[in-house]
Scaffold this active site. Structure first.
Site, mmCIF file in Angstrom:
data_model
loop_
_atom_site.group_PDB
_atom_site.id
_atom_site.type_symbol
_atom_site.label_atom_id
_atom_site.label_comp_id
_atom_site.label_asym_id
_atom_site.label_seq_id
_atom_site.Cartn_x
_atom_site.Cartn_y
_atom_site.Cartn_z
ATOM 1 N N GLY A 16 9.865 -3.900 -11.222
ATOM 2 C CA GLY A 16 9.572 -4.138 -9.802
ATOM 3 C C GLY A 16 9.505 -5.619 -9.509
ATOM 4 O O GLY A 16 8.617 -6.090 -8.795
ATOM 5 N N SER A 143 -4.356 0.742 -9.061
ATOM 6 C CA SER A 143 -4.771 0.520 -7.667
ATOM 7 C C SER A 143 -6.215 0.965 -7.530
ATOM 8 O O SER A 143 -6.665 1.856 -8.258
ATOM 9 C CB SER A 143 -3.906 1.348 -6.717
ATOM 10 O OG SER A 143 -4.426 1.306 -5.404
ATOM 11 N N TYR A 156 -0.420 9.710 -3.884
ATOM 12 C CA TYR A 156 -0.341 8.310 -4.334
ATOM 13 C C TYR A 156 -1.558 7.952 -5.181
ATOM 14 O O TYR A 156 -1.434 7.442 -6.301
ATOM 15 C CB TYR A 156 -0.222 7.355 -3.137
ATOM 16 C CG TYR A 156 -0.275 5.897 -3.573
ATOM 17 C CD1 TYR A 156 0.757 5.343 -4.314
ATOM 18 C CD2 TYR A 156 -1.383 5.093 -3.284
ATOM 19 C CE1 TYR A 156 0.711 4.025 -4.751
ATOM 20 C CE2 TYR A 156 -1.443 3.769 -3.716
ATOM 21 C CZ TYR A 156 -0.384 3.240 -4.456
ATOM 22 O OH TYR A 156 -0.441 1.945 -4.899
#
Ligand SMILES: NC(=O)c1ccc[n+]([C@@H]2O[C@H](COP(=O)([O-])OP(=O)(O)OC[C@H]3O[C@@H](n4cnc5c(N)ncnc54)[C@H](OP(=O)(O)O)[C@@H]3O)[C@@H](O)[C@H]2O)c1
Length: 256
Positions: A16, A143, A156
Site C-alpha cells: 500500500g 486500527s 471493517y
C-alpha cells in the site's frame, strides 16, 4: 547515548505504498537511509514515487489479493532489496459505513480479501526468510476500529480485530527467532481512506475530516520508523495513536 538501529540497515517492504500511510512510510524510510520496496496496484503512482525518491525505492505493482503474483514478485526481488528485514503490511481499506443489515456483501468480501487474506499472503511470502536469517520485523497497520466498535464499522472493524490478534499470535510463535511484531493502531488519519470508503464521493469523505486536526500519514510514518529503529531487544507489540481531537464515545442507549 541510547543506541537506536541505523535505518540504513533496513530493507523494507511497504504494501500500500501508493497513497496515504504507506507512501509516507516509504518516503520516511528512504529519507532515513533505508532501502524500500513499495507495492500497490497503481503503477503510475509507484513510478512517480520512484522518480521522487531515487534508486533506494523499488516499485512493485502487485495486488495483495493475488497470492501467486505476490509470492512470485517477492521471491524475485533484486539485490539489495531481496533480504527484507522489515515488512510493513499496511495495504487495506474500509468500504461503506452502512449498518450491517444494509451493507454490501461485495464490500465485505473485498475488505476480508484485502485486509485479512492479502495480509496473510504478505506474511506467508516473507516470514520464513526472516526467520531463517534470524532477523526481521513485521509491522501491521491495524486500527482503533479493531478495539472499539462504532456504527457502520461492522466488517471493517472485525478485519482490524483479526490483524491485532494475528499480530499478537505471531509474537507468540516468533519468540526466540529474532523476528519481532508491531501492530500500529491509528485513529483518524487524513488520507484517501474515506474517499475509498465512500466509493469516490468527495463531499462525504471531506466531511469526515472537516473542522478537525486529524493525524497525517506522516505522523504514522514517524511512529513506524521509530518502532523499527528501537534496539533489537526491544519489541513494541501494539501502538495506538489518536489525534488529540478524537476520543471514545459514550454507550448508545435506545429509549422509548
Ligand atoms: N486513514 C485512517 O483513518 C486509518 C485509520 C486506521 C487504520 N488505517 C489503515 O491504514 C492502512 C492504509 O490506509 P490509508 O489511510 O493510508 O488509506 P489510502 O490512502 O487509501 O491507502 C491505502 C493503500 O492500500 C493499497 N491497497 C488497497 N487495496 C490493495 C490491494 N488489493 N492490493 C495492493 N494494495 C492495496 C492502496 O494502493 P492501490 O490502490 O494503488 O492498490 C493504497 O496504497 C489501511 O490498512 C487502513 O485500514 C487507516
Amino acid at each position: 547515548m541510547y543506541q537506536m538501529l541505523d535505518p540504513a540497515t533496513l530493507r523494507v517492504l511497504v504494501t500500500g505504498g501508493t497513497s496515504g500511510i504507506g507512501a509516507a512510510a516509504a518516503r520516511r524510510f528512504v529519507e532515513a537511509g533505508a532501502h524500500v520496496v513499495a507495492t500497490g496496484r497503481r503503477a503510475d503512482r509507484l513510478i512517480a514515487l520512484r522518480d521522487e525518491l531515487g534508486p533506494r525505492l523499488h516499485p512493485l505493482e502487485v495486488d495483495v489479493r493475488d497470492q501467486a503474483a505476490l509470492s512470485a514478485a517477492l521471491a524475485g526481488l533484486p539485490e539489495p532489496f531481496a533480504r527484507l528485514n522489515v515488512v510493513f503490511a499496511n495495504a487495506g481499506l474500509a468500504l461503506g459505513l452502512e449498518p450491517a443489515q444494509r451493507a454490501s456483501l461485495k464490500d465485505w468480501d473485498d475488505m476480508v480479501d484485502t485486509n485479512i487474506k492479502g495480509l496473510l499472503y504478505t506474511v506467508e511470502a516473507t516470514l520464513p526468510g526472516m526467520v531463517e536469517r534470524g532477523e526481521g520485523h513485521i509491522v501491521f497497520t491495524g486500527s482503533i476500529a479493531g478495539d472499539y466498535p462504532y456504527p457502520g464499522g461492522n466488517a471493517y472493524g472485525a478485519t482490524k480485530a483479526f490483524v491485532k490478534q494475528f499480530s499478537l499470535n505471531l509474537m507468540a510463535d516468533l519468540v526466540g527467532t529474532g523476528v519481532r511484531t508491531t501492530n500500529i493502531e491509528p485513529g483518524m488519519v487524513e488520507t484517501e481512506f474515506s474517499l475509498v470508503r465512500f466509493h469516490g464521493d468527495e463531499s462525504r469523505s471531506g466531511q469526515v475530516y472537516a473542522g478537525t486536526q486529524s493525524l497525517t500519514a506522516e505522523d504514522i510514518a514517524e511512529q513506524v520508523l521509530f518502532c523499527c529503529s528501537v534496539p533489537r531487544h526491544v519489541q513494541i507489540n501494539r501502538l495506538q495513536v489518536f489525534p488529540t481531537c478524537q476520543a471514545f464515545n459514550a454507550f448508545r442507549i435506545q429509549r422509548d
